[in-house]
Write a protein that holds these residues in place. Structure first.
Motif, PDB file in Angstrom:
ATOM      1  N   LEU A 154      12.858  -4.009  -1.073  1.00 28.12           N
ATOM      2  CA  LEU A 154      12.370  -2.749  -1.161  1.00 28.12           C
ATOM      3  C   LEU A 154      11.037  -2.675  -1.655  1.00 28.12           C
ATOM      4  O   LEU A 154      10.619  -3.354  -2.531  1.00 28.12           O
ATOM      5  CB  LEU A 154      13.163  -1.876  -2.059  1.00 28.12           C
ATOM      6  N   TYR A 155      10.208  -1.728  -1.122  1.00 30.16           N
ATOM      7  CA  TYR A 155       8.798  -1.091  -1.714  1.00 30.16           C
ATOM      8  C   TYR A 155       9.039   0.061  -2.699  1.00 30.16           C
ATOM      9  O   TYR A 155       9.856   0.989  -2.424  1.00 30.16           O
ATOM     10  CB  TYR A 155       7.833  -1.055  -0.730  1.00 30.16           C
ATOM     11  N   THR A 156       8.317  -0.083  -3.896  1.00 28.85           N
ATOM     12  CA  THR A 156       8.587   1.240  -4.705  1.00 28.85           C
ATOM     13  C   THR A 156       7.353   1.125  -5.691  1.00 28.85           C
ATOM     14  O   THR A 156       6.398   0.237  -5.620  1.00 28.85           O
ATOM     15  CB  THR A 156       9.989   1.051  -5.547  1.00 28.85           C
ATOM     16  N   ASP A 157       7.190   1.951  -6.457  1.00 33.78           N
ATOM     17  CA  ASP A 157       6.100   1.817  -7.717  1.00 33.78           C
ATOM     18  C   ASP A 157       6.545   2.681  -8.711  1.00 33.78           C
ATOM     19  O   ASP A 157       7.617   2.983  -8.649  1.00 33.78           O
ATOM     20  CB  ASP A 157       4.973   2.581  -6.843  1.00 33.78           C
ATOM     21  N   ASN A 158       5.391   2.654  -9.834  1.00 37.98           N
ATOM     22  CA  ASN A 158       5.976   3.229 -10.941  1.00 37.98           C
ATOM     23  C   ASN A 158       5.895   4.891 -11.119  1.00 37.98           C
ATOM     24  O   ASN A 158       6.183   5.398 -11.877  1.00 37.98           O
ATOM     25  CB  ASN A 158       5.031   2.768 -12.167  1.00 37.98           C
ATOM     26  N   SER A 159       5.526   5.441  -9.996  1.00 39.62           N
ATOM     27  CA  SER A 159       5.755   6.924  -9.938  1.00 39.62           C
ATOM     28  C   SER A 159       7.294   7.304  -9.722  1.00 39.62           C
ATOM     29  O   SER A 159       7.668   8.506  -9.811  1.00 39.62           O
ATOM     30  CB  SER A 159       5.082   7.746  -8.903  1.00 39.62           C
ATOM     31  N   CYS A 160       7.948   6.070  -9.252  1.00 39.51           N
ATOM     32  CA  CYS A 160       9.452   6.541  -9.145  1.00 39.51           C
ATOM     33  C   CYS A 160      10.142   6.113 -10.149  1.00 39.51           C
ATOM     34  O   CYS A 160       9.883   5.088 -11.087  1.00 39.51           O
ATOM     35  CB  CYS A 160       9.893   5.655  -7.707  1.00 39.51           C
ATOM     36  N   ASN A 161      11.666   6.314 -10.061  1.00 36.43           N
ATOM     37  CA  ASN A 161      12.581   5.912 -10.994  1.00 36.43           C
ATOM     38  C   ASN A 161      13.041   4.562 -10.588  1.00 36.43           C
ATOM     39  O   ASN A 161      14.229   4.215 -10.073  1.00 36.43           O
ATOM     40  CB  ASN A 161      13.723   6.808 -10.986  1.00 36.43           C
ATOM     41  N   TYR A 162      12.377   3.610 -10.695  1.00 36.80           N
ATOM     42  CA  TYR A 162      12.340   2.310 -10.059  1.00 36.80           C
ATOM     43  C   TYR A 162      13.489   1.545 -11.093  1.00 36.80           C
ATOM     44  O   TYR A 162      14.219   0.385 -10.604  1.00 36.80           O
ATOM     45  CB  TYR A 162      11.278   1.166 -10.175  1.00 36.80           C
ATOM     46  N   GLY A 163      13.780   2.080 -12.320  1.00 37.12           N
ATOM     47  CA  GLY A 163      14.674   1.323 -13.000  1.00 37.12           C
ATOM     48  C   GLY A 163      16.211   1.479 -12.572  1.00 37.12           C
ATOM     49  O   GLY A 163      17.108   0.723 -12.870  1.00 37.12           O
ATOM     50  N   PHE A 164      16.283   2.610 -11.529  1.00 36.97           N
ATOM     51  CA  PHE A 164      17.329   2.596 -10.958  1.00 36.97           C
ATOM     52  C   PHE A 164      17.895   1.431 -10.017  1.00 36.97           C
ATOM     53  O   PHE A 164      19.043   1.203 -10.118  1.00 36.97           O
ATOM     54  CB  PHE A 164      17.645   3.733  -9.982  1.00 36.97           C
TER      55      PHE A 164
END
Length: 208
Positions: free
Chosen positions: A164-174
């Motif tokens: 998965l790609y994600t970034d710190n603008s998202c709720n990546y802790g989920f």
């Protein structure tokens, strides 16, 4: 009375709702006009839909509340319909100067994602290609239901690992709470009106 959550297949009528979720989740209106934000969210959704082999929509009270998409990399093939939809959305965005500026900024983000995957030196048979949940429905367990549906699909396809790609603008802790591991990170200064340095992540999950 508590509204029932239903996971179902995508329907064409869902598009405006999902585009609105995307627009609000990534706060497109912070760095561009409402019209450009709308066209950008349309392009983002079209791109995600062209890059998936699995898609489930969470519906609450008759209204789409979230969506998850996954990809069996071995089974995925380009769809003519998907490519046409994506091309139409891209042309709409690029028709204006502001849209072209935003597109250039996002092309840099796509390059960061590619670099993260390359530097991992791993081959992934699967991808969590998109996940978004309306902020009004967070904390109700809907995200977990969508993630579980994706895991069921990966197991059915005998996919041992996905990314998965994600970034710190998202709720990546989920994703960490669901057992995904961060295996890559890069900084990138997004050249938009809201000029800020962001952190981009690569996560992975072992299905077995």
């Amino acid at each position: 009375m508590e509204e029932k959550t239903v996971l179902r297949d995508y329907e064409r009528k869902d598009a405006p709702f999902l585009q609105d979720i995307i627009r609000k989740t990534w706060q497109y209106d912070r760095f561009c006009s409402p019209g450009t934000a709308k066209r950008l969210s349309r392009l983002y959704l079209a791109g995600c839909m062209a890059n998936q082999t699995f898609m489930k929509v969470a519906e609450v009270g008759g209204r789409p509340a979230g969506v998850i998409m996954g990809k069996d990399c071995g089974a995925w093939k380009p769809s003519v319909t998907g490519l046409l939809r994506q091309t139409a959305a891209a042309l709409a965005l690029l028709s204006g100067k502001e849209g072209r500026e935003v597109a250039r900024a996002f092309s840099g983000i796509n390059q960061v994602d590619k670099e993260l995957l390359k530097e991992s030196e791993k081959e992934y048979p699967g991808e969590l290609s998109f996940f978004a949940l309306d902020v009004r429905y967070r904390g109700l367990g809907i995200g977990k239901k969508l993630f579980r549906a994706l895991l069921d699909y990966m197991e059915q396809q005998k996919i041992s690992r996905f990314y998965l790609y994600t970034d710190n603008s998202c709720n990546y802790g989920f994703y960490e709470h669901q057992g995904m591991r961060r295996c890559g990170q890069k900084s990138y200064k997004v050249p938009l009106a809201v000029d800020n340095e962001m952190q981009f992540f690569l996560y992975e999950y072992d299905v077995d």
